[in-house]
Scaffold this motif. Sequence first.
Motif, PDB file in Angstrom:
ATOM      1  N   VAL A  45      83.786 -33.441 105.674  1.00  0.00           N
ATOM      2  CA  VAL A  45      84.593 -32.386 105.598  1.00  0.00           C
ATOM      3  C   VAL A  45      84.266 -31.423 104.402  1.00  0.00           C
ATOM      4  CG1 VAL A  45      86.801 -31.458 105.243  1.00  0.00           C
ATOM      5  CG2 VAL A  45      86.734 -33.446 106.390  1.00  0.00           C
ATOM      6  N   MET A  46      84.297 -30.113 104.517  1.00  0.00           N
ATOM      7  CA  MET A  46      83.883 -29.213 103.662  1.00  0.00           C
ATOM      8  C   MET A  46      84.880 -28.499 102.808  1.00  0.00           C
ATOM      9  SD  MET A  46      80.886 -26.484 104.436  1.00  0.00           S
ATOM     10  CE  MET A  46      79.776 -25.922 103.243  1.00  0.00           C
ATOM     11  N   TRP A  47      84.857 -28.561 101.401  1.00  0.00           N
ATOM     12  CA  TRP A  47      85.963 -28.203 100.529  1.00  0.00           C
ATOM     13  C   TRP A  47      85.616 -26.853  99.826  1.00  0.00           C
ATOM     14  CZ3 TRP A  47      90.410 -30.548 102.117  1.00  0.00           C
ATOM     15  CH2 TRP A  47      90.174 -32.023 102.466  1.00  0.00           C
ATOM     16  N   ASN A  48      86.304 -25.909  99.673  1.00  0.00           N
ATOM     17  CA  ASN A  48      86.005 -24.820  98.798  1.00  0.00           C
ATOM     18  C   ASN A  48      86.569 -25.125  97.233  1.00  0.00           C
ATOM     19  OD1 ASN A  48      84.888 -23.175 100.701  1.00  0.00           O
ATOM     20  ND2 ASN A  48      86.579 -22.275 101.310  1.00  0.00           N
ATOM     21  N   LEU A  49      85.648 -24.988  96.297  1.00  0.00           N
ATOM     22  CA  LEU A  49      85.834 -25.119  94.907  1.00  0.00           C
ATOM     23  C   LEU A  49      86.717 -23.973  94.453  1.00  0.00           C
ATOM     24  CD1 LEU A  49      82.814 -27.009  93.714  1.00  0.00           C
ATOM     25  CD2 LEU A  49      84.989 -27.981  94.362  1.00  0.00           C
ATOM     26  N   PRO A  50      87.779 -24.201  93.329  1.00  0.00           N
ATOM     27  CA  PRO A  50      88.311 -22.855  93.035  1.00  0.00           C
ATOM     28  C   PRO A  50      87.605 -22.030  92.300  1.00  0.00           C
ATOM     29  CG  PRO A  50      89.505 -25.039  92.338  1.00  0.00           C
ATOM     30  CD  PRO A  50      88.284 -25.373  93.007  1.00  0.00           C
ATOM     31  N   ASN A  51      86.654 -22.406  91.773  1.00  0.00           N
ATOM     32  CA  ASN A  51      85.788 -21.535  90.884  1.00  0.00           C
ATOM     33  C   ASN A  51      84.493 -21.006  91.742  1.00  0.00           C
ATOM     34  OD1 ASN A  51      84.440 -23.945  91.046  1.00  0.00           O
ATOM     35  ND2 ASN A  51      83.580 -24.109  88.988  1.00  0.00           N
ATOM     36  N   GLY A  52      84.509 -21.386  93.050  1.00  0.00           N
ATOM     37  CA  GLY A  52      83.289 -20.822  93.962  1.00  0.00           C
ATOM     38  C   GLY A  52      82.426 -21.983  94.092  1.00  0.00           C
ATOM     39  N   GLY A  53      81.848 -22.059  95.208  1.00  0.00           N
ATOM     40  CA  GLY A  53      81.009 -23.355  95.658  1.00  0.00           C
ATOM     41  C   GLY A  53      81.789 -24.405  96.608  1.00  0.00           C
ATOM     42  N   THR A  54      80.990 -25.028  97.230  1.00  0.00           N
ATOM     43  CA  THR A  54      81.586 -26.074  98.308  1.00  0.00           C
ATOM     44  C   THR A  54      80.967 -27.323  98.189  1.00  0.00           C
ATOM     45  OG1 THR A  54      80.118 -24.868  99.639  1.00  0.00           O
ATOM     46  CG2 THR A  54      82.359 -24.265 100.010  1.00  0.00           C
ATOM     47  N   PRO A  97      76.165 -28.762 115.516  1.00  0.00           N
ATOM     48  CA  PRO A  97      76.346 -28.243 114.376  1.00  0.00           C
ATOM     49  C   PRO A  97      76.897 -29.215 113.146  1.00  0.00           C
ATOM     50  CG  PRO A  97      77.914 -27.276 115.962  1.00  0.00           C
ATOM     51  CD  PRO A  97      77.032 -28.434 116.624  1.00  0.00           C
ATOM     52  N   VAL A  98      76.696 -29.187 111.901  1.00  0.00           N
ATOM     53  CA  VAL A  98      76.960 -30.147 111.060  1.00  0.00           C
ATOM     54  C   VAL A  98      77.532 -29.220 109.712  1.00  0.00           C
ATOM     55  CG1 VAL A  98      75.135 -31.843 111.465  1.00  0.00           C
ATOM     56  CG2 VAL A  98      74.721 -30.101 109.982  1.00  0.00           C
ATOM     57  N   CYS A  99      78.164 -29.984 108.712  1.00  0.00           N
ATOM     58  CA  CYS A  99      78.615 -29.418 107.637  1.00  0.00           C
ATOM     59  C   CYS A  99      77.756 -28.655 106.989  1.00  0.00           C
ATOM     60  CB  CYS A  99      79.454 -30.594 106.704  1.00  0.00           C
ATOM     61  SG  CYS A  99      81.188 -30.375 106.915  1.00  0.00           S
ATOM     62  N   GLY A 100      77.943 -27.492 106.655  1.00  0.00           N
ATOM     63  CA  GLY A 100      76.854 -26.513 105.995  1.00  0.00           C
ATOM     64  C   GLY A 100      76.046 -25.604 106.970  1.00  0.00           C
ATOM     65  N   ASP A 101      76.201 -25.742 107.864  1.00  0.00           N
ATOM     66  CA  ASP A 101      75.588 -25.011 109.067  1.00  0.00           C
ATOM     67  C   ASP A 101      76.060 -23.627 108.976  1.00  0.00           C
ATOM     68  OD1 ASP A 101      73.290 -26.108 110.572  1.00  0.00           O
ATOM     69  OD2 ASP A 101      74.381 -27.229 111.641  1.00  0.00           O
ATOM     70  N   TYR A 102      75.277 -22.494 109.259  1.00  0.00           N
ATOM     71  CA  TYR A 102      75.806 -21.343 109.814  1.00  0.00           C
ATOM     72  C   TYR A 102      75.545 -21.168 111.041  1.00  0.00           C
ATOM     73  CZ  TYR A 102      75.734 -20.011 104.677  1.00  0.00           C
ATOM     74  OH  TYR A 102      75.907 -20.173 103.268  1.00  0.00           O
ATOM     75  N   VAL A 103      76.621 -20.560 111.849  1.00  0.00           N
ATOM     76  CA  VAL A 103      76.455 -20.644 113.322  1.00  0.00           C
ATOM     77  C   VAL A 103      76.704 -19.292 113.793  1.00  0.00           C
ATOM     78  CG1 VAL A 103      77.126 -23.060 113.498  1.00  0.00           C
ATOM     79  CG2 VAL A 103      78.991 -21.363 113.752  1.00  0.00           C
ATOM     80  N   ILE A 104      76.728 -18.955 114.918  1.00  0.00           N
ATOM     81  CA  ILE A 104      77.063 -17.627 115.733  1.00  0.00           C
ATOM     82  C   ILE A 104      78.196 -18.334 116.599  1.00  0.00           C
ATOM     83  CG2 ILE A 104      76.263 -15.841 117.358  1.00  0.00           C
ATOM     84  CD1 ILE A 104      74.674 -15.866 114.741  1.00  0.00           C
ATOM     85  N   ALA A 105      79.322 -17.584 116.499  1.00  0.00           N
ATOM     86  CA  ALA A 105      80.600 -18.006 117.375  1.00  0.00           C
ATOM     87  C   ALA A 105      81.264 -16.788 117.958  1.00  0.00           C
ATOM     88  CB  ALA A 105      81.452 -18.783 116.710  1.00  0.00           C
ATOM     89  N   MET A 141      85.851 -28.746 115.877  1.00  0.00           N
ATOM     90  CA  MET A 141      85.568 -28.694 114.564  1.00  0.00           C
ATOM     91  C   MET A 141      86.208 -27.324 113.829  1.00  0.00           C
ATOM     92  SD  MET A 141      81.393 -27.888 114.269  1.00  0.00           S
ATOM     93  CE  MET A 141      81.248 -29.466 114.931  1.00  0.00           C
ATOM     94  N   ASN A 142      86.288 -27.463 112.920  1.00  0.00           N
ATOM     95  CA  ASN A 142      86.773 -26.283 112.008  1.00  0.00           C
ATOM     96  C   ASN A 142      85.592 -25.397 111.680  1.00  0.00           C
ATOM     97  OD1 ASN A 142      89.298 -27.057 112.742  1.00  0.00           O
ATOM     98  ND2 ASN A 142      90.159 -27.446 110.763  1.00  0.00           N
ATOM     99  N   LEU A 143      85.756 -24.008 111.567  1.00  0.00           N
ATOM    100  CA  LEU A 143      84.673 -23.180 111.219  1.00  0.00           C
ATOM    101  C   LEU A 143      85.478 -22.034 110.187  1.00  0.00           C
ATOM    102  CD1 LEU A 143      81.961 -22.646 112.386  1.00  0.00           C
ATOM    103  CD2 LEU A 143      82.993 -21.062 113.991  1.00  0.00           C
ATOM    104  N   GLU A 144      84.463 -21.801 109.112  1.00  0.00           N
ATOM    105  CA  GLU A 144      85.139 -20.790 108.362  1.00  0.00           C
ATOM    106  C   GLU A 144      84.644 -19.442 108.781  1.00  0.00           C
ATOM    107  OE1 GLU A 144      85.190 -21.574 103.796  1.00  0.00           O
ATOM    108  OE2 GLU A 144      84.365 -19.594 103.762  1.00  0.00           O
ATOM    109  N   LEU A 145      85.434 -18.475 108.828  1.00  0.00           N
ATOM    110  CA  LEU A 145      84.739 -17.068 109.208  1.00  0.00           C
ATOM    111  C   LEU A 145      84.237 -16.482 107.847  1.00  0.00           C
ATOM    112  CD1 LEU A 145      87.716 -16.100 111.399  1.00  0.00           C
ATOM    113  CD2 LEU A 145      85.263 -16.797 112.193  1.00  0.00           C
ATOM    114  N   GLU A 146      83.629 -14.958 108.012  1.00  0.00           N
ATOM    115  CA  GLU A 146      82.913 -14.384 107.171  1.00  0.00           C
ATOM    116  C   GLU A 146      84.185 -14.217 105.964  1.00  0.00           C
ATOM    117  OE1 GLU A 146      80.492 -11.714 108.721  1.00  0.00           O
ATOM    118  OE2 GLU A 146      78.710 -12.746 108.413  1.00  0.00           O
ATOM    119  N   ASN A 147      85.396 -13.872 106.782  1.00  0.00           N
ATOM    120  CA  ASN A 147      86.533 -13.456 105.692  1.00  0.00           C
ATOM    121  C   ASN A 147      87.314 -14.512 105.287  1.00  0.00           C
ATOM    122  OD1 ASN A 147      88.077 -14.276 107.989  1.00  0.00           O
ATOM    123  ND2 ASN A 147      88.611 -12.268 108.689  1.00  0.00           N
ATOM    124  N   HIS A 148      86.689 -15.646 105.230  1.00  0.00           N
ATOM    125  CA  HIS A 148      87.393 -16.851 104.724  1.00  0.00           C
ATOM    126  C   HIS A 148      88.432 -17.427 105.477  1.00  0.00           C
ATOM    127  CE1 HIS A 148      84.639 -16.419 101.374  1.00  0.00           C
ATOM    128  NE2 HIS A 148      84.749 -15.577 101.224  1.00  0.00           N
TER     129      HIS A 148
END
Length: 285
Positions: free
Chosen positions: A195-204, A22-30, A1-8
Amino acid sequence: MNLELENHGEISARIKGKKLRPVCGDYVIAEPIQNEPEWLITSICPRDNELTRPDSRGRKEVLAANLDCVVVMAAAEPKPDWFVVDRYLAAAEIMGAEGVVVFNKIDLDAPTEDAQPVLEEYAHAGYRVLQCSAETGANMEKLPDHLEGKTAIIVGQSGVGKSSVINYLILEADQRTGELSDSSGEGKHTTVNSVMWNLPNGGTVIDSPGVRDYAPVIDSAQDVDRGFREIFELGPQCRFANCKHLREPNCAVKEAVENGGISARRYESYKRLVSTSQKLANQFG
Ligand code: GDP
Ligand code: ZN
């Protein structure tokens, strides 16, 4: 699965052990794995909330976590199943997320007028209702306003246009959309993995697999009234504090249904969900 890091940045990750889901929307330790491109997910942070459904064995399956908003989509085609919409809205209510109703494909000649009274019921109950077309773009500019800065999931019957709407919101998302197939009006293509998508104006936004027979997992049938805000609000006016609004005398909810204050269709949905939840509770305790 794909993971977004704090620096995006985005990385591919494996999961440590079999129990971690883990599911979409989860925060995880990796952590990075030495000499490998992949990271290892070692734990899931506590969740604010979960959108759940019973799996084939009736056990709780989590579809997504940490949601601010559940966007429930219906469309002029396929024929709306309003009971499914009500169940998603009930799930949103119970998990503490905002439910938003989006009615898509208003460009079609299909009999959208049948939907109007129902959409008015939702607006009357206090939900934000948006009618749009992902095809022509009508009213689509209003959708990002609802989602800005939030984590939202888009749910609804297969074929209502969830992928098309996400495509519209994020042009680069390059989601494949399915063709409507045959007479059933069900979409042919169903997205399997969320799948989780980032919106151009912020938000997912989280895309979810089309779930035809959606029922939220509600821990007790008694909780179902929390899923129907107009019913929940009237509860304190019933004669009995634990009124289930079914066969009790002096029930403010039943009175409101009789005099039109609460929609008879929504009340029917409530009763159906109470009975489904009771069956699940009996089966799986
Ligand atoms: P999903 O299963 O909910 O993700 O639905 P899709 O986004 O795959 O859309 C199903 C079909 O409906 C595709 O053929 C889309 O092109 C079509 N579609 C989506 N939105 C609209 C719309 O606003 N108007 C019309 N006429 N067709 C649409
Ligand atoms: Zn009552």
